[in-house]
Design an enzyme around this catalytic site. Structure first.
Site, PDB file in Angstrom:
ATOM      1  N   SER A  70      85.377  -3.514  12.215  1.00  0.00           N
ATOM      2  CA  SER A  70      84.219  -2.425  11.871  1.00  0.00           C
ATOM      3  C   SER A  70      82.829  -3.102  12.021  1.00  0.00           C
ATOM      4  O   SER A  70      82.542  -3.471  13.308  1.00  0.00           O
ATOM      5  CB  SER A  70      84.425  -2.101  10.528  1.00  0.00           C
ATOM      6  OG  SER A  70      83.597  -1.090   9.957  1.00  0.00           O
ATOM      7  N   ASP A 339      87.671   3.748  12.050  1.00  0.00           N
ATOM      8  CA  ASP A 339      87.284   2.362  11.779  1.00  0.00           C
ATOM      9  C   ASP A 339      88.406   1.605  11.638  1.00  0.00           C
ATOM     10  O   ASP A 339      89.488   1.601  10.927  1.00  0.00           O
ATOM     11  CB  ASP A 339      86.756   2.579  10.273  1.00  0.00           C
ATOM     12  CG  ASP A 339      86.075   1.178   9.803  1.00  0.00           C
ATOM     13  OD1 ASP A 339      86.585   0.287  10.039  1.00  0.00           O
ATOM     14  OD2 ASP A 339      84.883   1.516   8.995  1.00  0.00           O
TER      15      ASP A 339
END
Length: 768
Positions: A70, A339
Site C-alpha cells: 500500500s 490494495d
C-alpha cells in the site's frame, strides 16, 4: 588505537527495508527513508574526506532489498529512485524547529517529499488536483447516457494519484542524466510490491480418492509485482532467492547507452507506466481509491518463489493451474488489482528471504554473527483491538457477526505464525522496527503521528500534518541509529573503532573499551546527520479549515447525487427533493451530513488536532456516547439505596472507578465497582449500560471537568458559547434542570436553563 583485524572494505552489513501500509501516514515512512539516505550519504562523504583516518568505521552498509504494501509500496518504489541521486537538502533549516506550521519540512529526497507531502491533499490547493475534487464525477455526468450505469471507480478522486506518479517519475527521469550510482545500493536491487489480485491465481494439488487421482483446487489472491532495478548502486550483492524467479527487469540509468543484457530501460513510455500502475495498485484502498487494471507476464507466475522455508527446487513443481487449452495460452494475465495491504500489510518476509545467503537457511540472528538485517518501518505497529465483550454474554446477532467478517478475514490473512516462531529462535539482531514515537515535556504521547486520524486517511486533511510526520520519521530513524542500531566488536562484519561513541540505551553510561558487550553503530552519524532532528509542534487545524473540509465533502457528495439522478431518470421535483433530504438532511444534524460531521469532528477532538484545549475538553464531554467514569459515579450516587454502604461522594467514587479502569478489563468492572460502592453487580450493570445524556448544562460540564482539576464555571460558559457560534454545539433553551424534561406551562417552579448537545448527537437520555 586498535588496528582493523581485516580490510574494512570486506566488511559489509546488508539491509532489507520493509514498509507497511499506512495510507496518508506514508509521509512518516518517507521521512524515515529520507534520514536513512542522509546518514549513509554523510558517512560516505566522511570516508572520502578522510581516507586514512582510522577512527572512521569503513565497513559498508548496503540496502539490498525493499518491500512494501500500500503506502509502503509507494515509498519503496519512488524512494528507491529518488535516493539514487543522493541527498539534496531542501525545506526548512536543518537544525531548527519550524516556527511556521505551514513551512516545508527539511528533506533530502525532493521527489519522495513531493509524492507524500507536497502534492496529495483532500482539498487544499495542489498542482495535481485534489482527492475531493469533482472533475472525475463531472466527466462522468457529461459522458454518461441516462440508460447506462456510469463507471464509478472510487469514492475519492483518484486522478491526482496518477498525476503524482507521472510527475514524480518525470522529475526523476529528467535528472537521470546526472545520476551517479550509490555505494549503499547494489548493482541489482530487488523491489517487491504486494497486491490483492481480485481475479485470483488458481492452483491445484493431486489427491488420491476412491475414484483415483483428482485435483484439489485452491485460489491465491495475494499477488505481487517484483522489480529488479539495475544501475542504482555499485555494491556487489546477488540474491539466490529473489533471482530464482522472473521479474520486471528495468535499468534506471539514462545515459543514451544500451541497458545491461536482460534489462529494459525504465524510461520508455510503457515501462514507466508499468512501474507507476503497479505501485498505485498496491495502494488502491478498496472503495476509497480506484482499483487498477494490471497485466503481469504469465512467466512471472510460472517461476514464482515463495517466502516459506522450502528449498528453491521445490518451487519448480508449483505451477498455477491455468484453464487454458493447449495452444491458447496468453502471454499475460489480466486482473483488477486492489490494495496489497488488505492481505499482507507487513511484507517483511520478502526482504528477509531476499537477504538469505543460502535459502531457506535463516541468516544468523545472533549479535556477534549477524550481517543481514530487516528493518520494518511501521507507522501503525499496534495490534488490532480485540473489542469489548459484554459482561454477561457475547453478541451473537447475525448483523453483528456479518459486519465483522471482512475484518476477521483480513486480520487472519495477516497472521504469521511461522514468522513468530522464527523470531523466537533466531536471535535479536535480524529484525528491527522503526515506529512513531513522540514525546512532549519528556512524556510519551498517546497519539504520535498526525496522519493517524480517520483510519490513516486524515493526513490528507492538512499539509502541516504530513510535514509533521515526515519530520517525526526522520527523528525516529535518527533515534534508532544513534541509540540502538548496533553490534558488538566481536561481530566480524562491522568496523568497531574507538573513540567512536558506543550505543547505549537512554540514561546509561558508555561501556568501557574492553567490554565485549558494548555495541558499536552499524550506521554512524556524521556531518548533518549528527545534528538532532527537530520536529514541529503537534499540528492542529482551526474551525475554518474544518468547515472547508466538510463543504468539499458535501460538494463531492452532491455531484454523486447529480449523477444518480441522471442515471435513475428522476425528473419529478418532489422525488428529487425527497431523495435529497433523505441523503443529506435538512440541517447539519440530519442524514449523512450528521453522521459525517460526528465522525469527522470526533476523531479530530479525540486526537487533540482542532480548537483550543478547553474547547476540546468540553467537546469530549458533550460527544461521549459511552458513560465516562464521572457519569457512572454521578448515577451511582443518584440510584444507590439509602442504606448502601460505604457512603461515598461523587468525587470519591469517580476516583475509585478511574483506578479500577486502569487495571481491569470491561468484563471485571461490575464486580469490582460493586464492591467499592456498596451495590450489587446487577445494579452496577444497569448503570453502566444506561444511555449517556445528549444534552448537557454548563453546570454539568463544569462538574465533570472539575473532577480532575478545578475549572471555573464562567470559563466553561464562554467556551461553550464559542462552540455554539462555530456551529459545533447546538443550544436548547428552556431546560428544566430539576425535572429533567421540557417544562409545561406553569406560574411557579424552578428556573429553566440552556442545555447543549454536540451537533452529531441525537441519541441518549436527558441532561444531568
Amino acid at each position: 588505537m586498535p588496528q582493523h583485524a581485516e580490510p574494512a572494505a570486506e566488511k559489509t552489513v546488508y539491509l532489507g527495508l520493509a514498509m507497511s501500509g499506512a495510507i496518508s501516514a506514508g509521509a512518516y515512512s518517507a521521512g524515515v527513508l529520507d534520514f536513512l539516505i542522509e546518514a549513509l550519504e554523510e558517512w560516505e562523504k566522511e570516508k572520502r574526506r578522510k581516507p586514512g583516518d582510522p577512527t572512521i568505521p569503513r565497513h559498508q552498509v548496503v540496502i539490498a532489498g525493499m518491500s512494501g504494501a500500500s503506502a509502503g509500496a509507494i515509498t519503496c518504489a519512488m524512494g528507491a529512485l529518488s535516493a539514487a541521486f543522493g541527498a539534496r537538502p531542501a525545506g526548512a533549516p536543518r537544525n531548527a524547529k519550524a516556527s511556521d506550521p505551514d513551512q516545508a519540512a527539511f528533506h533530502v529526497l525532493p521527489e519522495l517529499y513531493g509524492a507524500w507531502v507536497r502534492y496529495p491533499t483532500f482539498f487544499e490547493e495542489s498542482e495535481v488536483g485534489t482527492l475531493l475534487g469533482t472533475d472525475d464525477v463531472d466527466a462522468l455526468i457529461a459522458e454518461t447516457a441516462t440508460e447506462k450505469m456510469p463507471p464509478v471507480t472510487s469514492v475519492l478522486n483518484s486522478k491526482p494519484l496518477s498525476e503524482i506518479g507521472q510527475r514524480v517519475m518525470e522529475q526523476i527521469r529528467t535528472a537521470a542524466s546526472a545520476f551517479e550510482p550509490r555505494p549503499y545500493f547494489p548493482q541489482r536491487l530487488h523491489l517487491f510490491l504486494t497486491q490483492t489480485n481480485s481475479r485470483g491465481i488458481p492452483y491445484a494439488i493431486e489427491v488420491k480418492s476412491d475414484q483415483g487421482t483428482s485435483e484439489y483446487g485452491m485460489m491465491c489472491h495475494l499477488d505481487r509485482a517484483h522489480f529488479t532495478l539495475a544501475g542504482l548502486g555499485t555494491a556487489q550483492f546477488d540474491s539466490r532467492w529473489a533471482g530464482a524467479e522472473q521479474s520486471y527487469r528495468f535499468d534506471v540509468v539514462n545515459r543514451g547507452s544500451a541497458p545491461p543484457q536482460g534489462f529494459e530501460s525504465l524510461w520508455t513510455e510503457q515501462n514507466t507506466k508499468t512501474y507507476i500502475e503497479n505501485t498505485l495498485a498496491s495502494g488502491a484502498y478498496p472503495i476509497g481509491l480506484e482499483a487498477r487494471d494490471l497485466m503481469h507476464p504469465l512467466d512471472h507466475y510460472r517461476d514464482r518463489v515463495w517466502p516459506v522455508p522450502a528449498a528453491l527446487e521445490i518451487f519448480k513443481g508449483i505451477k498455477p493451474y491455468w484453464p487454458w487449452r493447449s495452444g491458447m495460452t496468453p502471454e499475460v494475465y489480466r486482473f483488477t488489482a486492489l490494495d496489497g495491504g488488505a492481505i499482507d500489510n507487513d511484507p517483511f518476509q520478502f526482504v528477509r528471504y531476499t537477504l538469505m545467503a543460502e535459502p531457506p537457511k535463516d541468516s544468523p540472528g545472533a549479535t556477534d554473527q549477524a550481517d543481514r538485517m530487516v528493518i520494518m518501518i511501521s507507522p501503525f505497529p499496534e495490534p488490532p483491538e480485540i473489542g469489548a465483550l459484554p459482561a454477561s454474554k457475547s453478541d451473537k446477532r447475525l448483523s453483528k457477526v456479518a459486519a465483522g467478517l471482512s475484518k476477521i478475514f483480513i486480520q487472519q490473512s495477516r497472521f504469521k505464525l511461522d514468522e513468530m516462531i522464527r523470531t523466537l529462535s533466531s536471535g535479536d539482531a535480524g529484525l528491527w522496527r522503526i515506529s512513531p514515537r513522540r514525546s512532549s515535556g519528556g512524556v510519551n504521547q498517546k497519539f504520535a503521528i498526525a496522519c493517524g486520524l480517520y483510519g490513516g486517511f486524515g493526513g490528507f486533511l492538512a499539509r502541516r500534518f504530513r510535514d509533521h510526520d515526515y519530520e517525526l520519521g526522520r527523528r525516529n530513524c535518527q533515534g534508532l541509529l544513534n541509540s540502538w542500531f548496533g553490534l558488538p566488536k566481536t561481530n566480524p562484519h562491522i568496523d568497531a573503532v574507538m573513540p567512536m561513541p558506543q550505543l547505549r540505551s537512554p540514561g546509561s553510561v558508555p561501556a568501557p573499551a574492553e567490554d565485549t558487550t558494548a555495541l558499536y553503530p552499524i550506521i554512524p552519524l556524521y556531518g548533518s546527520a549528527s545534528i538532532e532532528v527537530q520536529v514541529r509542534d503537534w499540528p492542529t487545524i482551526d474551525a475554518k479549515h474544518y468547515r472547508g473540509f466538510l463543504d468539499q465533502i458535501f460538494a463531492r457528495g452532491e455531484k454523486f447525487f447529480e449523477l444518480i439522478k441522471k442515471i435513475s431518470g428522476i425528473d419529478n421535483w418532489i422525488k428529487r427533493s425527497y431523495l435529497s433530504i433523505g441523503l443529506w438532511g435538512t440541517d447539519a444534524g440530519s442524514g449523512i451530513r450528521r453522521v459525517l460531521t460526528n465522525l469527522i469532528l470526533g476523531d479530530l477532538v479525540r486526537r487533540d488536532q482542532i480548537l483550543t484545549e478547553q474547547q476540546r475538553q468540553i467537546l469530549e464531554v458533550c460527544m461521549a456516547t459511552k458513560l465516562t467514569p464521572w457519569l457512572v459515579a454521578h448515577r451511582i450516587v443518584e440510584q444507590r439505596p439509602a442504606d448502601a454502604t460505604p457512603v461515598m461522594t461523587v468525587k470519591e467514587i469517580y476516583g475509585e472507578i478511574k483506578n479500577i479502569q486502569q487495571v481491569a478489563p470491561r468484563e471485571f468492572l461490575d464486580d469490582l465497582i460493586a464492591k467499592v460502592v456498596g451495590l450489587t453487580p446487577e445494579q452496577v450493570e444497569t448503570i453502566l449500560e444506561a444511555d449517556t445524556p445528549h444534552y448537557r448544562t454548563v453546570d454539568s460540564i463544569t462538574d465533570e471537568l472539575s473532577a480532575n482539576a478545578p475549572v471555573a464555571r464562567s470559563e466553561v460558559a464562554v467556551r461553550v458559547k464559542e462552540l455554539v457560534d462555530l456551529g459545533i454545539l447546538l443550544v436548547a433553551s428552556g431546560w428544566d434542570p430539576v425535572g429533567r424534561r421540557w417544562p409545561s406551562l406553569r406560574l411557579f417552579g424552578p428556573a429553566t436553563v440552556d442545555a447543549y448537545r454536540f451537533v452529531g448527537r441525537e441519541d441518549g437520555s436527558t441532561c444531568l
